[in-house]
Scaffold this motif. Sequence first.
Motif, PDB file in Angstrom:
ATOM      1  N   PRO A 402      68.400  37.263   9.589  1.00 36.11           N
ATOM      2  CA  PRO A 402      69.567  37.667   8.798  1.00 36.11           C
ATOM      3  C   PRO A 402      69.456  38.716   7.916  1.00 36.11           C
ATOM      4  CG  PRO A 402      68.600  35.587   7.916  1.00 36.11           C
ATOM      5  CD  PRO A 402      68.046  35.893   9.275  1.00 36.11           C
ATOM      6  N   CYS A 403      67.991  39.158   7.617  1.00 37.52           N
ATOM      7  CA  CYS A 403      67.866  40.305   6.624  1.00 37.52           C
ATOM      8  C   CYS A 403      67.772  41.610   7.465  1.00 37.52           C
ATOM      9  CB  CYS A 403      66.615  39.952   5.824  1.00 37.52           C
ATOM     10  SG  CYS A 403      66.637  38.734   4.695  1.00 37.52           S
ATOM     11  N   GLY A 404      67.969  42.720   6.796  1.00 38.06           N
ATOM     12  CA  GLY A 404      67.655  43.986   7.539  1.00 38.06           C
ATOM     13  C   GLY A 404      67.601  45.204   6.463  1.00 38.06           C
ATOM     14  N   LEU A 405      66.458  44.872   5.830  1.00 38.57           N
ATOM     15  CA  LEU A 405      66.173  46.009   4.612  1.00 38.57           C
ATOM     16  C   LEU A 405      65.240  46.980   5.425  1.00 38.57           C
ATOM     17  CD1 LEU A 405      66.667  46.737   1.741  1.00 38.57           C
ATOM     18  CD2 LEU A 405      64.335  45.568   1.176  1.00 38.57           C
ATOM     19  N   GLY A 406      64.037  46.496   5.773  1.00 36.47           N
ATOM     20  CA  GLY A 406      63.002  47.701   6.184  1.00 36.47           C
ATOM     21  C   GLY A 406      62.531  47.008   7.474  1.00 36.47           C
ATOM     22  N   ALA A 407      62.004  47.974   8.375  1.00 37.77           N
ATOM     23  CA  ALA A 407      61.315  47.705   9.486  1.00 37.77           C
ATOM     24  C   ALA A 407      60.209  48.849   9.856  1.00 37.77           C
ATOM     25  CB  ALA A 407      62.164  47.567  10.692  1.00 37.77           C
ATOM     26  N   SER A 408      59.186  48.497  10.641  1.00 42.11           N
ATOM     27  CA  SER A 408      58.271  49.534  11.125  1.00 42.11           C
ATOM     28  C   SER A 408      57.891  49.309  12.420  1.00 42.11           C
ATOM     29  CB  SER A 408      57.069  49.590  10.004  1.00 42.11           C
ATOM     30  OG  SER A 408      56.263  48.301  10.086  1.00 42.11           O
ATOM     31  N   VAL A 409      57.183  50.591  13.033  1.00 46.09           N
ATOM     32  CA  VAL A 409      56.644  50.560  14.310  1.00 46.09           C
ATOM     33  C   VAL A 409      55.238  51.144  14.395  1.00 46.09           C
ATOM     34  CG1 VAL A 409      56.996  51.108  16.816  1.00 46.09           C
ATOM     35  CG2 VAL A 409      58.914  50.776  15.356  1.00 46.09           C
ATOM     36  N   TRP A 410      54.254  50.735  14.869  1.00 49.76           N
ATOM     37  CA  TRP A 410      53.200  51.264  14.858  1.00 49.76           C
ATOM     38  C   TRP A 410      52.499  51.712  16.373  1.00 49.76           C
ATOM     39  CZ3 TRP A 410      50.609  51.266   9.749  1.00 49.76           C
ATOM     40  CH2 TRP A 410      51.342  50.451   8.685  1.00 49.76           C
ATOM     41  N   SER A 411      52.223  53.027  16.515  1.00 50.07           N
ATOM     42  CA  SER A 411      51.855  53.410  17.701  1.00 50.07           C
ATOM     43  C   SER A 411      50.947  54.910  17.602  1.00 50.07           C
ATOM     44  CB  SER A 411      52.887  53.568  18.614  1.00 50.07           C
ATOM     45  OG  SER A 411      52.788  54.224  19.991  1.00 50.07           O
ATOM     46  N   THR A 412      50.252  55.215  18.594  1.00 50.15           N
ATOM     47  CA  THR A 412      49.720  56.340  18.612  1.00 50.15           C
ATOM     48  C   THR A 412      50.810  57.425  19.257  1.00 50.15           C
ATOM     49  OG1 THR A 412      48.756  55.930  20.659  1.00 50.15           O
ATOM     50  CG2 THR A 412      47.285  55.681  18.448  1.00 50.15           C
ATOM     51  N   ASP A 413      51.781  56.919  19.754  1.00 49.99           N
ATOM     52  CA  ASP A 413      52.752  57.801  20.590  1.00 49.99           C
ATOM     53  C   ASP A 413      54.016  57.808  19.745  1.00 49.99           C
ATOM     54  OD1 ASP A 413      54.775  58.768  22.349  1.00 49.99           O
ATOM     55  OD2 ASP A 413      53.929  57.955  24.088  1.00 49.99           O
ATOM     56  N   THR A 414      54.215  58.693  19.123  1.00 53.94           N
ATOM     57  CA  THR A 414      55.354  58.997  18.064  1.00 53.94           C
ATOM     58  C   THR A 414      56.843  58.890  19.086  1.00 53.94           C
ATOM     59  OG1 THR A 414      54.103  60.311  16.699  1.00 53.94           O
ATOM     60  CG2 THR A 414      56.633  60.464  16.225  1.00 53.94           C
ATOM     61  N   ALA A 415      56.888  59.525  19.978  1.00 50.24           N
ATOM     62  CA  ALA A 415      58.159  59.510  20.647  1.00 50.24           C
ATOM     63  C   ALA A 415      58.520  58.078  21.168  1.00 50.24           C
ATOM     64  CB  ALA A 415      58.051  60.423  21.896  1.00 50.24           C
ATOM     65  N   ARG A 416      57.447  57.510  21.780  1.00 51.28           N
ATOM     66  CA  ARG A 416      57.815  55.853  22.171  1.00 51.28           C
ATOM     67  C   ARG A 416      58.003  55.165  20.854  1.00 51.28           C
ATOM     68  NH1 ARG A 416      53.071  51.966  24.054  1.00 51.28           N
ATOM     69  NH2 ARG A 416      54.302  50.279  24.968  1.00 51.28           N
ATOM     70  N   ALA A 417      57.329  55.548  19.796  1.00 53.17           N
ATOM     71  CA  ALA A 417      57.648  54.519  18.568  1.00 53.17           C
ATOM     72  C   ALA A 417      58.913  54.771  18.108  1.00 53.17           C
ATOM     73  CB  ALA A 417      56.604  54.680  17.584  1.00 53.17           C
ATOM     74  N   LEU A 418      59.510  55.908  18.165  1.00 58.62           N
ATOM     75  CA  LEU A 418      60.681  56.261  17.568  1.00 58.62           C
ATOM     76  C   LEU A 418      61.910  55.782  18.472  1.00 58.62           C
ATOM     77  CD1 LEU A 418      62.645  58.100  15.637  1.00 58.62           C
ATOM     78  CD2 LEU A 418      62.451  59.926  17.155  1.00 58.62           C
ATOM     79  N   ALA A 419      61.631  55.643  19.706  1.00 59.07           N
ATOM     80  CA  ALA A 419      62.635  54.967  20.599  1.00 59.07           C
ATOM     81  C   ALA A 419      62.927  53.382  20.181  1.00 59.07           C
ATOM     82  CB  ALA A 419      62.105  55.040  22.168  1.00 59.07           C
ATOM     83  N   VAL A 420      61.856  52.901  19.800  1.00 59.56           N
ATOM     84  CA  VAL A 420      61.506  51.325  19.370  1.00 59.56           C
ATOM     85  C   VAL A 420      62.380  51.400  18.111  1.00 59.56           C
ATOM     86  CG1 VAL A 420      60.136  49.558  18.845  1.00 59.56           C
ATOM     87  CG2 VAL A 420      59.721  50.727  20.835  1.00 59.56           C
ATOM     88  N   ALA A 421      62.117  52.118  16.962  1.00 56.27           N
ATOM     89  CA  ALA A 421      62.368  52.303  15.890  1.00 56.27           C
ATOM     90  C   ALA A 421      64.003  52.237  15.724  1.00 56.27           C
ATOM     91  CB  ALA A 421      61.800  53.509  14.972  1.00 56.27           C
ATOM     92  N   THR A 422      64.780  53.258  16.646  1.00 51.16           N
ATOM     93  CA  THR A 422      66.205  53.287  16.545  1.00 51.16           C
ATOM     94  C   THR A 422      67.054  51.877  17.104  1.00 51.16           C
ATOM     95  OG1 THR A 422      66.155  54.552  18.570  1.00 51.16           O
ATOM     96  CG2 THR A 422      66.154  55.937  16.596  1.00 51.16           C
ATOM     97  N   ARG A 423      66.179  51.252  17.552  1.00 51.85           N
ATOM     98  CA  ARG A 423      66.668  49.902  17.956  1.00 51.85           C
ATOM     99  C   ARG A 423      66.854  48.827  17.089  1.00 51.85           C
ATOM    100  NH1 ARG A 423      64.655  48.407  23.884  1.00 51.85           N
ATOM    101  NH2 ARG A 423      66.147  46.928  23.673  1.00 51.85           N
ATOM    102  N   LEU A 424      65.965  49.164  16.065  1.00 53.89           N
ATOM    103  CA  LEU A 424      65.929  47.901  15.038  1.00 53.89           C
ATOM    104  C   LEU A 424      66.812  47.860  13.914  1.00 53.89           C
ATOM    105  CD1 LEU A 424      61.915  48.163  14.468  1.00 53.89           C
ATOM    106  CD2 LEU A 424      62.971  46.597  15.977  1.00 53.89           C
ATOM    107  N   HIS A 425      67.187  46.740  13.741  1.00 52.67           N
ATOM    108  CA  HIS A 425      68.563  46.575  12.880  1.00 52.67           C
ATOM    109  C   HIS A 425      67.869  46.386  11.273  1.00 52.67           C
ATOM    110  CE1 HIS A 425      70.328  44.064  16.351  1.00 52.67           C
ATOM    111  NE2 HIS A 425      70.382  45.461  16.536  1.00 52.67           N
ATOM    112  N   SER A 426      67.753  47.795  10.779  1.00 55.24           N
ATOM    113  CA  SER A 426      67.344  47.695   9.358  1.00 55.24           C
ATOM    114  C   SER A 426      67.861  49.059   8.702  1.00 55.24           C
ATOM    115  CB  SER A 426      65.803  47.778   9.295  1.00 55.24           C
ATOM    116  OG  SER A 426      65.280  48.746  10.164  1.00 55.24           O
ATOM    117  N   GLY A 427      67.806  49.002   7.227  1.00 54.24           N
ATOM    118  CA  GLY A 427      68.341  50.162   6.524  1.00 54.24           C
ATOM    119  C   GLY A 427      67.401  51.319   6.686  1.00 54.24           C
ATOM    120  N   SER A 428      66.116  50.844   6.578  1.00 52.36           N
ATOM    121  CA  SER A 428      64.927  52.107   6.838  1.00 52.36           C
ATOM    122  C   SER A 428      63.898  51.489   7.882  1.00 52.36           C
ATOM    123  CB  SER A 428      64.443  52.096   5.615  1.00 52.36           C
ATOM    124  OG  SER A 428      65.074  52.436   4.422  1.00 52.36           O
TER     125      SER A 428
END
Length: 473
Positions: A402-428
């Motif tokens: 139910p919460c959605g304040l922050g989230a993070s993705v950890w990877s050596t591939d920035t483009a791949r991490a960004l594709a995951v990050a934009t699918r996360l339901h969080s304010g940051s």
Amino acid sequence: MKHYNLTINGETKDHHDYFDVINPATAEPFARSAKADAADVNRAVAAASNAFASWSTTPMAERSNLLHQVAALVEQHMPELMELIVQETGKPLNGLNGVGAGMEVGGAAAWIHVNADVTLPVEVIQDNDDARVEVHRKALGVVASITPWNWPLLIAAWHLTPALLAGNTVVIKPSPFTPITTARFVELANTVLPPGVLNLISGGPELGATLVEHPDVAKIVFTGSTTTGKHIMRSAATDLKRLTLELGGNDAGIVLDDVDPKAVAARLVSACFHNNGQTCAALKRLYVPSGIYHQLAQEMADLAAKLIVGNGLAQGVDLGPVQNERQLQIVMDLAESARQDGGHFLCGGERIDSKGYFYRPTIVTGLSNGHRLVDEEPFGPIVPIIEYQDLEQAIAMANDNPCGLGASVWSTDTARALAVATRLHSGSVWINEHGAVQPDAPFGGVKQSGFGVEFGHHGLAEFSAIQTVKIMK
């Protein structure tokens, strides 16, 4: 034992009633705070209301200059304020990776300096032969600020700077667990600000309810639990007060399968345990792929087990105590629930035998969504690491809260991490980092982590109302 008082209409006077403030490292009182009542709330709001007319028409550049002076006072009194922070919150002077009282006091001054220079320029929508249409930003009135116990001075700076810069006046109520540093800060600020612009009352939850319900309060800015935020929202609905609510965050992190466990473990431990896990945007549940799950969990546990826990005034301490006994009990209850659910404790999992509210940094494996330690925010030094089989599963589990304040993705591939990050339901969302807020980037939650944002231009706009002006030619 020193007494700290209310500040109303520029005056700090002795009060008829006080309550003890506990040092969580000793579980004993170290100071006493004035205990305000409904009459004090009325006096504080009246003082703010009376000061509003003059303050809201003071040029913004002058308000900015005064806020810079307030920040300079914080810098001048940094050693005093740091010691108060340690005594009432328990956090170390320096702390794990420099996240401690020094960061809080220095960060408060920096936040005021940066945000005091943000502006709200007039926006021109139309300017032709027919008409000119402008959008102006107007101050709201009296703002009620209610701050939490985990970062009392820093979050006070987050609330007060945009409210005052926009031309509002403020009544602040700190947490009854940590009223002391804020009381001293407001006392210092009133040597610079005009009387009534910034007022402080202190007391328990009933005092906050009285302030929230006051008919002359135009806006409430609150940082704290989702449960309390819902109560505030219900009360504010009576006369449609404006709200900024930064509420609980059970932040998820997703590690991708290209990560080297040894290379990332220290940063993950810091993201999980800074301020003893007592930060809304700390990393609180970590999803790791099967191929590196056991190795990464063990690397993190080995590092967490070496963290030095103790009184924050001692040198070399990484983590202090949990701030209060009630929160410590929540951590212990969730740990016991994890044991009963079959969780494996790789380190910690017990209270430290001490007079204070100390708990060992704890990492738990073998759990997943549906277990309390994963689903509920512990707000303390205990973190579950959850195994996933494929990335789609990880994204679904991270969003299944139910919460959605922050989230993070950890990877050596920035483009791949960004594709995951934009699918996360969080304010940051952070990539290869977690919880790194900054004064010029908007910060706020979605879902039950609240609404509205703080910091920078977007945060300043939250403390104003739009007035559209149309000039016919």
